[in-house]
Design a protein around this motif. Structure first.
Motif, PDB file in Angstrom:
ATOM      1  N   GLU A   1      14.486  27.226 -14.130  1.00  0.00           N
ATOM      2  CA  GLU A   1      14.142  27.697 -12.788  1.00  0.00           C
ATOM      3  C   GLU A   1      13.133  26.763 -12.122  1.00  0.00           C
ATOM      4  O   GLU A   1      13.230  26.481 -10.922  1.00  0.00           O
ATOM      5  CB  GLU A   1      13.562  29.109 -12.881  1.00  0.00           C
ATOM      6  N   PHE A   2      12.200  26.271 -12.891  1.00  0.00           N
ATOM      7  CA  PHE A   2      11.216  25.333 -12.350  1.00  0.00           C
ATOM      8  C   PHE A   2      11.898  24.038 -11.912  1.00  0.00           C
ATOM      9  O   PHE A   2      11.568  23.480 -10.863  1.00  0.00           O
ATOM     10  CB  PHE A   2      10.134  25.050 -13.394  1.00  0.00           C
ATOM     11  N   TRP A   3      12.850  23.559 -12.698  1.00  0.00           N
ATOM     12  CA  TRP A   3      13.576  22.347 -12.328  1.00  0.00           C
ATOM     13  C   TRP A   3      14.378  22.562 -11.036  1.00  0.00           C
ATOM     14  O   TRP A   3      14.417  21.693 -10.181  1.00  0.00           O
ATOM     15  CB  TRP A   3      14.484  21.903 -13.468  1.00  0.00           C
ATOM     16  N   GLN A   4      14.987  23.729 -10.896  1.00  0.00           N
ATOM     17  CA  GLN A   4      15.713  24.041  -9.663  1.00  0.00           C
ATOM     18  C   GLN A   4      14.768  24.073  -8.463  1.00  0.00           C
ATOM     19  O   GLN A   4      15.114  23.617  -7.376  1.00  0.00           O
ATOM     20  CB  GLN A   4      16.438  25.387  -9.797  1.00  0.00           C
ATOM     21  N   PHE A   5      13.579  24.608  -8.675  1.00  0.00           N
ATOM     22  CA  PHE A   5      12.571  24.630  -7.605  1.00  0.00           C
ATOM     23  C   PHE A   5      12.204  23.217  -7.183  1.00  0.00           C
ATOM     24  O   PHE A   5      12.114  22.908  -5.990  1.00  0.00           O
ATOM     25  CB  PHE A   5      11.322  25.386  -8.076  1.00  0.00           C
ATOM     26  N   LEU A   6      11.975  22.333  -8.171  1.00  0.00           N
ATOM     27  CA  LEU A   6      11.607  20.953  -7.860  1.00  0.00           C
ATOM     28  C   LEU A   6      12.720  20.244  -7.095  1.00  0.00           C
ATOM     29  O   LEU A   6      12.454  19.492  -6.154  1.00  0.00           O
ATOM     30  CB  LEU A   6      11.284  20.184  -9.141  1.00  0.00           C
ATOM     31  N   LYS A   7      13.966  20.486  -7.499  1.00  0.00           N
ATOM     32  CA  LYS A   7      15.085  19.848  -6.818  1.00  0.00           C
ATOM     33  C   LYS A   7      15.252  20.375  -5.392  1.00  0.00           C
ATOM     34  O   LYS A   7      15.509  19.603  -4.471  1.00  0.00           O
ATOM     35  CB  LYS A   7      16.382  20.066  -7.601  1.00  0.00           C
ATOM     36  N   ALA A   8      15.102  21.664  -5.217  1.00  0.00           N
ATOM     37  CA  ALA A   8      15.313  22.268  -3.896  1.00  0.00           C
ATOM     38  C   ALA A   8      14.205  21.883  -2.914  1.00  0.00           C
ATOM     39  O   ALA A   8      14.466  21.643  -1.739  1.00  0.00           O
ATOM     40  CB  ALA A   8      15.386  23.782  -4.027  1.00  0.00           C
ATOM     41  N   ARG A   9      12.973  21.827  -3.400  1.00  0.00           N
ATOM     42  CA  ARG A   9      11.842  21.564  -2.518  1.00  0.00           C
ATOM     43  C   ARG A   9      11.441  20.096  -2.467  1.00  0.00           C
ATOM     44  O   ARG A   9      10.505  19.738  -1.776  1.00  0.00           O
ATOM     45  CB  ARG A   9      10.624  22.377  -2.974  1.00  0.00           C
ATOM     46  N   LYS A  10      12.114  19.255  -3.264  1.00  0.00           N
ATOM     47  CA  LYS A  10      11.811  17.813  -3.325  1.00  0.00           C
ATOM     48  C   LYS A  10      10.354  17.564  -3.732  1.00  0.00           C
ATOM     49  O   LYS A  10       9.660  16.739  -3.157  1.00  0.00           O
ATOM     50  CB  LYS A  10      12.092  17.136  -1.989  1.00  0.00           C
ATOM     51  N   LYS A  11       9.894  18.307  -4.720  1.00  0.00           N
ATOM     52  CA  LYS A  11       8.518  18.176  -5.199  1.00  0.00           C
ATOM     53  C   LYS A  11       8.501  17.495  -6.565  1.00  0.00           C
ATOM     54  O   LYS A  11       7.902  17.981  -7.523  1.00  0.00           O
ATOM     55  CB  LYS A  11       7.852  19.544  -5.305  1.00  0.00           C
ATOM     56  N   TYR A  12       9.135  16.356  -6.673  1.00  0.00           N
ATOM     57  CA  TYR A  12       9.234  15.646  -7.949  1.00  0.00           C
ATOM     58  C   TYR A  12       7.877  15.148  -8.444  1.00  0.00           C
ATOM     59  O   TYR A  12       7.702  14.925  -9.630  1.00  0.00           O
ATOM     60  CB  TYR A  12      10.194  14.464  -7.825  1.00  0.00           C
ATOM     61  N   TRP A  13       6.917  15.004  -7.560  1.00  0.00           N
ATOM     62  CA  TRP A  13       5.604  14.520  -7.964  1.00  0.00           C
ATOM     63  C   TRP A  13       4.841  15.547  -8.797  1.00  0.00           C
ATOM     64  O   TRP A  13       3.872  15.204  -9.470  1.00  0.00           O
ATOM     65  CB  TRP A  13       4.783  14.128  -6.729  1.00  0.00           C
ATOM     66  N   LEU A  14       5.264  16.807  -8.777  1.00  0.00           N
ATOM     67  CA  LEU A  14       4.592  17.832  -9.576  1.00  0.00           C
ATOM     68  C   LEU A  14       4.902  17.706 -11.065  1.00  0.00           C
ATOM     69  O   LEU A  14       4.093  18.090 -11.900  1.00  0.00           O
ATOM     70  CB  LEU A  14       5.013  19.230  -9.114  1.00  0.00           C
ATOM     71  N   PHE A  15       6.074  17.176 -11.387  1.00  0.00           N
ATOM     72  CA  PHE A  15       6.498  17.123 -12.790  1.00  0.00           C
ATOM     73  C   PHE A  15       5.566  16.287 -13.668  1.00  0.00           C
ATOM     74  O   PHE A  15       5.131  16.764 -14.719  1.00  0.00           O
ATOM     75  CB  PHE A  15       7.947  16.634 -12.874  1.00  0.00           C
ATOM     76  N   PRO A  16       5.192  15.055 -13.293  1.00  0.00           N
ATOM     77  CA  PRO A  16       4.271  14.289 -14.149  1.00  0.00           C
ATOM     78  C   PRO A  16       2.907  14.944 -14.301  1.00  0.00           C
ATOM     79  O   PRO A  16       2.299  14.876 -15.374  1.00  0.00           O
ATOM     80  CB  PRO A  16       4.141  12.938 -13.446  1.00  0.00           C
ATOM     81  N   ILE A  17       2.436  15.595 -13.261  1.00  0.00           N
ATOM     82  CA  ILE A  17       1.142  16.270 -13.346  1.00  0.00           C
ATOM     83  C   ILE A  17       1.193  17.390 -14.371  1.00  0.00           C
ATOM     84  O   ILE A  17       0.287  17.538 -15.198  1.00  0.00           O
ATOM     85  CB  ILE A  17       0.726  16.811 -11.962  1.00  0.00           C
ATOM     86  N   LEU A  18       2.257  18.176 -14.343  1.00  0.00           N
ATOM     87  CA  LEU A  18       2.378  19.279 -15.299  1.00  0.00           C
ATOM     88  C   LEU A  18       2.587  18.781 -16.725  1.00  0.00           C
ATOM     89  O   LEU A  18       2.093  19.396 -17.675  1.00  0.00           O
ATOM     90  CB  LEU A  18       3.512  20.207 -14.879  1.00  0.00           C
ATOM     91  N   VAL A  19       3.285  17.681 -16.886  1.00  0.00           N
ATOM     92  CA  VAL A  19       3.479  17.113 -18.226  1.00  0.00           C
ATOM     93  C   VAL A  19       2.144  16.653 -18.801  1.00  0.00           C
ATOM     94  O   VAL A  19       1.827  16.932 -19.957  1.00  0.00           O
ATOM     95  CB  VAL A  19       4.501  15.956 -18.189  1.00  0.00           C
ATOM     96  N   VAL A  20       1.341  15.979 -18.010  1.00  0.00           N
ATOM     97  CA  VAL A  20       0.033  15.517 -18.475  1.00  0.00           C
ATOM     98  C   VAL A  20      -0.873  16.703 -18.799  1.00  0.00           C
ATOM     99  O   VAL A  20      -1.570  16.703 -19.821  1.00  0.00           O
ATOM    100  CB  VAL A  20      -0.622  14.591 -17.421  1.00  0.00           C
TER     101      VAL A  20
END
Length: 50
Positions: A7-26
């Motif tokens: 669901e989080f991945w779908q949110f990132l794709k729909a909202r074009k918020k790809y920059w959030l993924f590296p922050i959450l991984v770190v």
């Protein structure tokens, strides 16, 4: 847990918020490092990094 990630991945794709993924991984890696080092002999060395 997998449904949350999907669901989080779908949110990132729909909202074009790809920059959030590296922050959450770190943040997850740092949290895991703190949890795993809490009771070990490595803890004093890790705390000097911060």
């Amino acid at each position: 847990m997998m449904s949350f990630l999907a669901e989080f991945w779908q949110f990132l794709k729909a909202r074009k918020k790809y920059w959030l993924f590296p922050i959450l991984v770190v943040l997850a890696l740092l949290g895991g490092l703190i949890v795993l080092s809490q009771g070990s002999a490595v803890a004093p060395f890790i705390y000097t990094l911060f």
